[in-house]
Write an enzyme that holds these catalytic residues in place. Structure first.
Site, short mmCIF file in Angstrom:
data_model
loop_
_atom_site.label_atom_id
_atom_site.label_comp_id
_atom_site.label_asym_id
_atom_site.label_seq_id
_atom_site.Cartn_x
_atom_site.Cartn_y
_atom_site.Cartn_z
N ASP A 229 0.84 -1.20 0.00
CA ASP A 229 0.00 0.00 0.00
C ASP A 229 0.87 1.26 0.00
O ASP A 229 2.08 1.21 0.29
CB ASP A 229 -0.88 -0.05 1.27
CG ASP A 229 -2.19 0.69 1.12
OD1 ASP A 229 -2.33 1.49 0.19
OD2 ASP A 229 -3.08 0.46 1.96
N ASP B 60 -10.73 2.22 -3.06
CA ASP B 60 -11.28 1.97 -1.72
C ASP B 60 -12.80 2.07 -1.74
O ASP B 60 -13.46 1.75 -0.75
CB ASP B 60 -10.73 3.00 -0.73
CG ASP B 60 -9.37 2.57 -0.18
OD1 ASP B 60 -8.99 1.40 -0.40
OD2 ASP B 60 -8.70 3.40 0.46
C1 DGJ Z 1 -5.82 1.80 2.06
C2 DGJ Z 1 -6.21 0.60 1.24
O1 DGJ Z 1 -6.70 0.99 0.00
C3 DGJ Z 1 -7.20 -0.24 2.03
O2 DGJ Z 1 -7.65 -1.32 1.25
C4 DGJ Z 1 -6.53 -0.71 3.30
O3 DGJ Z 1 -5.48 -1.57 2.98
C5 DGJ Z 1 -6.04 0.49 4.09
N1 DGJ Z 1 -5.23 1.35 3.30
C6 DGJ Z 1 -5.28 0.05 5.31
O4 DGJ Z 1 -4.73 1.09 6.00
#
Ligand code: DGJ
Length: 722
Positions: free
Chosen positions: A471, A541
């Site tokens: 990430d 997200d």
């Molecule tokens: C952002 C990601 O897009 C989410 O899926 C998740 O992994 C969060 N970060 C975790 O902090």
């Protein structure tokens, strides 16, 4: 051979399966672009024209100004006043003027030092053009790598300082294309966190239009992909040029329409977030940019790009079935521990999942997003016997295991930051800004990358991890490095990305059996630079199915379904919504983010059935050709299908939006269907002639907003037999 040099014309011709690209060496020095389009042998000759206010060399006449003709690479300050591809000098002026010297044609391609690049195969050939600039003392090599099978040509450049003074590169745009027309629309994808890749199509106008990132990541805000097309181009008709950049950091795509209505496209690193000093004997190698051309509409451009990504960009595991994951994020957020996740694993296995992915919250003092980033060792309150023992227990349930990391970041509230505050990007005397309570590690500092390699090696050691979710949750501000001198601070953005790629390379070689899903707060690094490392990308997200329908349809313009990670989340026990979310998610690689411990047996049974059904046609989505039938920004529904290369299998999806009118019939023309075949819809048992599917399948809209329909056609017979 896809590349030829015609000596008497001093002409280079590059052929792909359906396209031709050509340019000539003119006046013994300049590279004059003559053609890019449908495959042909009829290449137009260069022309001279006298244009006022266009400067020229005393040895040439006024009709031979570099400001007039279409070029392959234009140089700042040397008589071409349009936006330039290269600005570099040893004397601070930025003025450079490279003169054609020689060429080389060879099989394969040149590797790019520390950068991702498209993979060559036995059909790949490269043209290398060498130019010299005596004043700066530099040699410039322009590369054209031809991926003939997929109608893609890539461009990258190398600057070698063969002189006796240091030089500075101020702007670098490896792909430049001059077109003799501007009656075109520009397609680009803009967005924000949770609202990525919105489709935008606008007519070109005189002046400069651009998309860019100065955020240190390709970002949610503009995707590096752009296309130019005829004003009346549709999915099936019209000329279309597609462009992209194999890079994940700050970038610039410029499209300029000049005084005479000619268009220049430039794709590269730009100048705002880039400069680079080259000492005597040093070489700078740019990232690679790509282009494709379609004479039969946007759909063909998309399929060219998809095939290119599948055949030349994605790592080999991406061509195998992707695991169906259960991810803990939307189910648990930071509230995870060994006991809970073992119960997750047991239920996940029973329900048919391939893998449990433990998302954020497993390390350091990570109980919320304010602490712990940088401390990459397990939190013993949550995992009392350690990570190795925990993973062993998960695996004993018969399920694969994935784990979340965010290597480039650090919370000020972390052991790492307390020990090494100078390892975060910062500018002396200025307060570093926080975003999601975090700072960015200086990945341009080799010591930081070395530390991360050592830390991850010790934490993950020989634990059999099957999957990393990588990430990146903020962008780079106050970009300064404590290890570079003042005159090299402009290199930090680029060196940052090379540090990130080095760490990716290490992960790939240290954990050769693991795959990496990349992510940046969803689709913030949805680009060709991530794809050689990550076998798929977390698309957004935002898992709301209406929003996802839009996001996925736009992402599919440039990137194949194999890259697109799509999760079902949060149906609140509503089976209809579960079905809808599933049918939206099977546009890409299916996964789930649900609390499986709270679920009724009925929902678990439904999910099991969904996973089993998805696995029956996953290969069609992952490897098939994509055909858009109704783009969701234009219609009250979205419709598209995938077809296997031999068209023996077709998977059609129709997704209704809130404003769909019940009872309306849509005619969906599946033109990839084989006219000579009979297809059976495996999901209903109904039989259709291929000809009928080509003329149009009649589908009734169901209405009420959250409905979707799937049809999975397989050839069951040949027409003349019945
Ligand atoms: C952002 C990601 O897009 C989410 O899926 C998740 O992994 C969060 N970060 C975790 O902090």
């Amino acid at each position: 051979m896809s590349i030829r040099f015609i000596k008497n014309k001093q002409r280079f011709i590059l052929h792909t399966k359906h396209t031709t690209y050509a340019f000539d060496v003119v006046f013994g020095r300049y590279l004059y672009h003559t053609y890019y389009g449908k495959r042909t042998n009829a290449i137009p000759d260069p022309i001279d024209r006298i244009v006022s206010f266009a400067p020229y060399l005393s040895t040439l006449d006024a009709g031979k100004s570099p400001d007039f003709f279409p070029q392959e690479c234009s140089f700042y300050g040397a008589g071409d006043f349009r936006p330039n591809a290269l600005r570099l000098s040893a004397d601070g002026t930025g003025v450079c003027d490279f003169v054609y010297h020689s060429y080389r044609i060879f099989k394969g391609r040149v590797a790019l030092d520390g950068l991702p690049a498209a993979r060559a195969d036995e059909h790949t050939h490269t043209l290398e053009i060498t130019l010299l600039d005596e004043v700066s003392g530099c040699r410039l090599k322009l590369y054209y790598t031809v991926f003939a099978d997929v109608d893609v040509i890539s461009r990258y450049m190398m600057v070698e300082n063969v002189g006796e003074r240091p030089v500075t590169i101020h702007k670098c745009m490896p792909l430049m294309l001059d077109l003799d027309r501007s009656d075109l629309d520009m397609i680009s994808l803009y967005g924000s966190h949770c609202c990525e890749v919105n489709f935008q199509r606008t007519p070109l106008h005189h002046g400069l239009q651009s998309v860019y990132s100065n955020r240190g990541a390709s970002s949610h805000h503009y995707n590096p992909f752009v296309a130019l097309c005829d004003h009346n181009a549709t999915d099936e008709r019209g000329e279309v040029y597609g462009f992209n950049f194999v890079y994940s950091g700050s970038f610039l795509d410029e499209v300029d329409v000049d005084q005479f209505g000619r268009t220049r496209v430039l794709i590269g690193l730009g100048s705002e977030c880039f400069s680079y000093s080259l000492n005597e004997g040093e070489v700078f190698c740019s990232p690679e940019a790509i282009m494709t051309y379609s004479s039969s509409g946007i759909g063909k451009m998309t399929r060219n790009l998809h095939r290119f990504v599948r055949n030349h960009i994605l790592p080999a595991p991406s061509l195998d079935p992707h695991p169906v994951v259960l991810n803990t994020w939307e189910a648990c957020f930071f509230d995870i521990n060994e006991d809970k996740l073992i119960r997750f694993a047991k239920e996940a296995k029973k329900t048919g999942f391939d893998m449990l992915v433990m998302d954020d919250g497993w390390f350091g003092a990570r109980n919320n997003d304010q602490a712990g980033l940088g401390d990459w060792y397990e939190n013993r309150n949550k995992f009392p016997d350690g990570l190795a023992s925990f993973v062993k227990k998960i695996k004993a349930e018969g399920i694969q295991f994935g784990i979340w990391v965010e290597p480039e970041m650090v919370n000020p509230d972390s052991e790492l930051y307390r020990a090494h505050p100078d390892w975060a990007l910062r500018v002396e005397g200025r307060e570093p800004l926080r975003s999601r309570h975090q700072l960015v590690l200086d990945m341009s500092n080799p010591a930081v990358v070395d530390y991360l390699i050592d830390r991850f090696d010790r934490t993950f050691g020989d634990i059999p991890i099957d999957y990393f979710k990588w990430d990146m949750n903020r962008h780079l501000s106050h970009v300064g490095s404590s290890v570079l001198p003042a005159d090299q601070q402009g290199e930090v953005f680029f060196r940052y990305m090379k540090g990130v790629y080095r760490l990716f390379d290490w992960f790939a070689s240290r954990f050769p059996n693991a795959v990496i899903e990349t992510c940046s707060g969803g689709g913030g690094r949805y680009d060709l630079g991530m794809m050689p490392y990550g076998f798929q990308i977390w698309t957004s997200d935002n898992t709301n199915p209406y929003a996802r329908t839009m996001i996925q349809a736009s992402a599919m313009l440039a990137y194949p379904a194999a890259t697109m990670s799509c999760h079902v989340s949060n149906p609140h026990g509503n089976l209809r919504s579960l079905d809808y979310r599933y049918k939206v998610a099977v546009g890409g690689m299916l996964g789930y983010e649900l609390n499986i411990l709270d679920m009724s047996d009925e929902i678990k049974r439904d999910i099991s059935a969904q996973i089993a059904q998805y696995k029956s046609f996953e290969h069609v989505i992952r490897l098939g050709d994509y055909y858009n039938l109704a783009f969701p920004t234009k219609y009250s529904y979205s419709a598209y299908y995938y077809a296997t290369a031999d068209a023996s299998e077709l998977l059609l999806t129709l997704i209704e939006k809130a404003d769909c009118q019940k009872g309306t019939t849509k005619l969906l023309k599946l033109k990839a269907a084989r006219a000579d075949a009979v297809y059976t819809d495996v999901l209903t048992g109904k039989t259709y002639r291929g000809e009928e599917l080509r003329h149009g399948l009649r589908v009734d809209l169901l209405g009420d907003g959250d409905r979707a329909q799937l049809f999975y056609f397989r050839v069951s017979d040949i027409c003349n037999k019945i």
